[in-house]
Design an enzyme around this catalytic site. Structure first.
Site, PDB file in Angstrom:
ATOM      1  N   THR A  12       0.772  -1.215   0.000  1.00  0.00           N
ATOM      2  CA  THR A  12       0.000   0.000   0.000  1.00  0.00           C
ATOM      3  C   THR A  12       0.810   1.274   0.000  1.00  0.00           C
ATOM      4  O   THR A  12       1.717   1.459   0.801  1.00  0.00           O
ATOM      5  CB  THR A  12      -0.940   0.084   1.216  1.00  0.00           C
ATOM      6  OG1 THR A  12      -1.685  -1.093   1.295  1.00  0.00           O
ATOM      7  CG2 THR A  12      -1.858   1.253   1.139  1.00  0.00           C
ATOM      8  N   LYS A  44      -8.109  -0.060  -2.019  1.00  0.00           N
ATOM      9  CA  LYS A  44      -7.789   0.433  -0.680  1.00  0.00           C
ATOM     10  C   LYS A  44      -8.437   1.776  -0.373  1.00  0.00           C
ATOM     11  O   LYS A  44      -8.037   2.460   0.555  1.00  0.00           O
ATOM     12  CB  LYS A  44      -6.273   0.543  -0.540  1.00  0.00           C
ATOM     13  CG  LYS A  44      -5.578  -0.783  -0.799  1.00  0.00           C
ATOM     14  CD  LYS A  44      -4.108  -0.604  -0.985  1.00  0.00           C
ATOM     15  CE  LYS A  44      -3.494  -1.880  -1.515  1.00  0.00           C
ATOM     16  NZ  LYS A  44      -2.120  -1.681  -1.926  1.00  0.00           N
ATOM     17  N   GLY A  56      -8.847   6.069   2.737  1.00  0.00           N
ATOM     18  CA  GLY A  56      -7.961   5.021   2.261  1.00  0.00           C
ATOM     19  C   GLY A  56      -7.280   4.392   3.458  1.00  0.00           C
ATOM     20  O   GLY A  56      -7.174   5.016   4.514  1.00  0.00           O
ATOM     21  N   SER A 135       3.611   1.877   2.832  1.00  0.00           N
ATOM     22  CA  SER A 135       5.010   1.563   2.561  1.00  0.00           C
ATOM     23  C   SER A 135       5.717   2.602   1.697  1.00  0.00           C
ATOM     24  O   SER A 135       6.860   2.945   1.939  1.00  0.00           O
ATOM     25  CB  SER A 135       5.115   0.199   1.877  1.00  0.00           C
ATOM     26  OG  SER A 135       4.556  -0.795   2.684  1.00  0.00           O
ATOM     27  N   ALA A 167       5.666   4.050  -7.075  1.00  0.00           N
ATOM     28  CA  ALA A 167       5.705   2.690  -7.625  1.00  0.00           C
ATOM     29  C   ALA A 167       7.054   2.380  -8.271  1.00  0.00           C
ATOM     30  O   ALA A 167       7.505   1.233  -8.255  1.00  0.00           O
ATOM     31  CB  ALA A 167       4.581   2.495  -8.642  1.00  0.00           C
ATOM     32  N   CYS A 170       9.384   2.152  -4.613  1.00  0.00           N
ATOM     33  CA  CYS A 170       9.036   1.254  -3.504  1.00  0.00           C
ATOM     34  C   CYS A 170       8.637  -0.127  -4.027  1.00  0.00           C
ATOM     35  O   CYS A 170       7.725  -0.241  -4.842  1.00  0.00           O
ATOM     36  CB  CYS A 170       7.881   1.851  -2.697  1.00  0.00           C
ATOM     37  SG  CYS A 170       7.330   0.800  -1.337  1.00  0.00           S
ATOM     38  N   THR A 173       4.866  -1.191  -3.714  1.00  0.00           N
ATOM     39  CA  THR A 173       3.887  -0.335  -4.377  1.00  0.00           C
ATOM     40  C   THR A 173       3.915  -0.643  -5.866  1.00  0.00           C
ATOM     41  O   THR A 173       4.985  -0.769  -6.451  1.00  0.00           O
ATOM     42  CB  THR A 173       4.246   1.156  -4.149  1.00  0.00           C
ATOM     43  OG1 THR A 173       4.299   1.406  -2.746  1.00  0.00           O
ATOM     44  CG2 THR A 173       3.237   2.081  -4.791  1.00  0.00           C
TER      45      THR A 173
END
Length: 182
Positions: A12, A44, A56, A135, A167, A170, A173
């Protein structure tokens, strides 16, 4: 790595931005168990209180859904007064024997306010109207702050571009992005 750490669910990135009287909140779709991706398209985000509020979550999914349900009850009980409902949820979360074991965080936006609610009893209203949890939250937050300060992108565009940046950085993600607006 300890056995417990290997089974830790990490996933997430949730990001919310308010700009020009509009708010957007989005998240990626990845759910990870240890070093394995379990799902690419987890949802989410959720609309609350007659569609006026978007929430969220990050953390354990069952825990987060439980908290979202409780938060929605608080919103109804306090006629949609966001801050009052958030403070009451945070109080219950800290003091209730069952709730205090729940491991999740909530990011909440309306067209006027952005809040983060944590299980430690914190209700945080960021000064810049940006909320980020999960995260990859710090990557998304940094990107969103820069885009908010140096571009004319809409709230939705800032959320989308910032989540894409997170994204790319991480490993917890992905780029299966879902965005809601109010």
């Amino acid at each position: 790595m300890k056995h417990d750490e290997q089974l830790l669910i990490r996933s997430t990135t949730v990001l919310g931005v308010i700009r020009d009287g509009k708010a957007a909140l989005g998240s990626d779709g990845q759910m990870t168990l240890g070093n394995t991706v379990l799902k690419h398209s987890t949802r989410k985000t959720r609309r609350l209180y007659h569609g006026q509020i978007i929430a969220g979550f990050a953390g354990a999914t069952a825990d987060a859904v439980t908290l979202l349900d409780r938060f929605e009850e608080k919103l109804e009980a306090f006629s949609g007064r966001l801050e009052r409902a958030a403070v009451e949820l945070a109080r219950d979360w800290r003091t209730d024997k069952y709730l205090r074991r729940l491991e999740a965080m909530l990011a909440i936006v309306t067209a006027e306010k952005a809040l983060i609610i944590s299980g430690t009893g914190d209700v945080i209203e960021p000064e810049d109207g940006i909320v980020a949890i999960g995260s990859g939250s710090m990557y998304a937050l940094a990107a969103a702050r820069s885009l908010l300060a140096h571009t004319t992108l809409s709230a939705r565009e800032i959320v989308h571009e910032s989540l894409k940046i997170a994204a790319d950085i991480c490993i917890y993600t992905n780029d299966h992005i879902v965005i809601e607006e109010v």
